[in-house]
Scaffold this active site. Structure first.
Site, short mmCIF file in Angstrom:
data_model
loop_
_atom_site.label_atom_id
_atom_site.label_comp_id
_atom_site.label_asym_id
_atom_site.label_seq_id
_atom_site.Cartn_x
_atom_site.Cartn_y
_atom_site.Cartn_z
N ASN A 29 -59.16 16.19 70.28
CA ASN A 29 -58.11 15.36 69.69
C ASN A 29 -57.53 14.38 70.71
OD1 ASN A 29 -58.22 16.35 67.12
ND2 ASN A 29 -56.27 17.42 67.18
N GLN A 33 -45.93 24.65 74.67
CA GLN A 33 -46.85 25.75 74.41
C GLN A 33 -48.09 25.59 75.28
OE1 GLN A 33 -46.19 23.25 72.36
NE2 GLN A 33 -47.80 22.88 70.85
N THR A 34 -48.69 26.70 75.66
CA THR A 34 -49.76 26.66 76.64
C THR A 34 -51.09 27.15 76.07
OG1 THR A 34 -49.29 28.89 77.46
CG2 THR A 34 -48.15 27.04 78.54
N GLY A 64 -44.65 20.53 73.07
CA GLY A 64 -45.59 20.33 74.17
C GLY A 64 -45.49 21.37 75.26
N TYR A 121 -60.55 33.04 59.39
CA TYR A 121 -61.28 33.06 60.66
C TYR A 121 -60.88 34.29 61.48
CZ TYR A 121 -63.15 31.36 65.13
OH TYR A 121 -63.84 31.23 66.30
N ARG A 174 -59.53 20.31 67.50
CA ARG A 174 -59.13 21.05 68.69
C ARG A 174 -58.41 20.12 69.66
NH1 ARG A 174 -64.22 25.07 70.00
NH2 ARG A 174 -65.16 24.93 67.93
N GLY A 225 -61.90 37.48 59.64
CA GLY A 225 -63.35 37.51 59.54
C GLY A 225 -63.98 37.96 60.85
N GLN A 229 -48.74 30.78 72.98
CA GLN A 229 -49.45 30.86 74.26
C GLN A 229 -50.68 31.72 74.09
OE1 GLN A 229 -46.55 32.48 76.95
NE2 GLN A 229 -46.53 34.48 75.99
N ASN A 286 -60.37 29.36 74.51
CA ASN A 286 -60.56 27.91 74.37
C ASN A 286 -61.63 27.38 75.33
OD1 ASN A 286 -58.56 27.91 72.51
ND2 ASN A 286 -57.21 26.46 73.56
#
Length: 320
Positions: free
Chosen positions: A196, A215-216, A213, A151, A192, A154, A282, A180
């Site tokens: 989720n 990570q942002t 938890g 991805y 995602r 590509g 992040q 996002n």
């Protein structure tokens, strides 16, 4: 915005039955244009566009962008490609083909028609970024042989093709780097984080967080994102991009999980698991360029957007 018959365009949206594509089709039809929605339905769904099938200005064509396409249109939005790790890692060779062969075919079509074309690129071109937030001139930190490379690389190759067509033959291009995005019509099994967390909460949990938890991510509501894409397409000819489109407000995974639990009214546990390979710690866009050249800035706050998203998934789970 009112579109007269003389200003009406026939617009091709590839990936038009997907999450972003279907919202883009909605907006273009609201503006009075004709829309040719193209999708092979690998990750897209007719459910996303069934409300449009009776519109005389809307046409659906089942087609794979890795094969040439011969149609007559005035503009092209190229959104075709699986965009979640679950889906793009399912068939990584096909994912790369979709990004690269798809770009070649759509650029070839735009060349023949002498029309403007927009590429939906991604924040994944930055990889696991060594700078924060990410600006468009940053070249990225991407693993070219990892499980996400189909991805990431590509999309990077597609950007290369777009700019070479622009430099070599003067094709009018626009490149959006999408961060996002969330909202109604997300695929419930796309892996995602927003979909989720919401589906896990609504089905009894527990909510799964990879890592500790902290990570942002930054989350842009789909309506804001569509505004940005259309503003970029309609911008001055010398604005080619790439332009970051996303919400610069960061939230940790723990904060997101707790917000989802509060909005769903569910009491469940949080299950922490090891972080997957190549998962960035992040990701946040610097949207200075989008503000300056497009006059674009996301307006919808996370809690407001999550409320609409939760309502959508509640109805989806209720009706099947």
């Amino acid at each position: 915005m009112t579109t007269t018959y003389d200003s009406r365009k026939r617009i091709l949206v590839t990936g038009g039955a997907g999450f972003l594509g279907s919202h883009l089709c909605d907006r273009l039809l609201e503006q009075g244009h004709e829309v040719l929605c193209l999708d092979n339905l690998f990750t897209g769904s007719k459910r996303n566009i069934e409300h449009l099938l009776g519109n005389t200005r809307f046409e659906f064509l089942r087609h794979d962008v890795t094969f040439p396409l011969y149609v007559e249109v005035d503009e092209i939005y190229n959104l075709a490609c699986p965009a979640s790790p679950v889906h793009y890692q399912h068939d990584p060779i096909q994912t790369t083909k979709t990004s690269v062969h798809g770009a070649i075919n759509m650029l070839g079509l735009a060349k023949r028609l002498k029309c403007k074309i927009l590429q939906a690129s991604t924040s994944e071109v930055y990889g696991d970024p060594a700078i924060h937030p990410q600006r468009e001139e940053y070249w990225g930190n991407v693993n070219p042989i990892g499980i996400r490379s189909c991805y990431d690389e590509g999309k990077r190759c597609a950007e290369t093709l777009f700019f070479d067509y622009h430099r070599q033959i003067g094709l009018q291009i626009k490149v959006a780097r999408i961060f996002n995005t969330y909202g109604p019509r997300m695929h419930p099994s796309d892996g995602r984080v927003v979909s989720n967390f919401v589906t896990q909460a609504l089905t009894g949990g527990p909510i799964t967080i990879f890592g500790d938890g902290t990570q942002t991510r930054s989350f842009c509501y789909v309506d804001d994102l569509i505004d940005g894409i259309i503003k970029l397409m309609n911008s001055e000819d010398d604005v080619t991009g790439p332009v970051n489109l996303g919400n610069p407000v960061e939230f940790s995974m723990n904060e997101l999980a707790n917000t989802v639990l509060r909005l769903t009214g569910v009491e469940t546990s949080i299950d922490y698991k090891p972080l997957p390979d190549d998962d960035p710690k992040q990701r946040r866009p610097d949207i200075t360029l989008a503000k300056n050249v497009l006059g674009w800035n996301p307006q919808i706050q996370l809690e407001e957007g999550l409320h609409s998203t939760v309502c959508y998934f509640q109805e989806l789970l209720r009706t099947g």
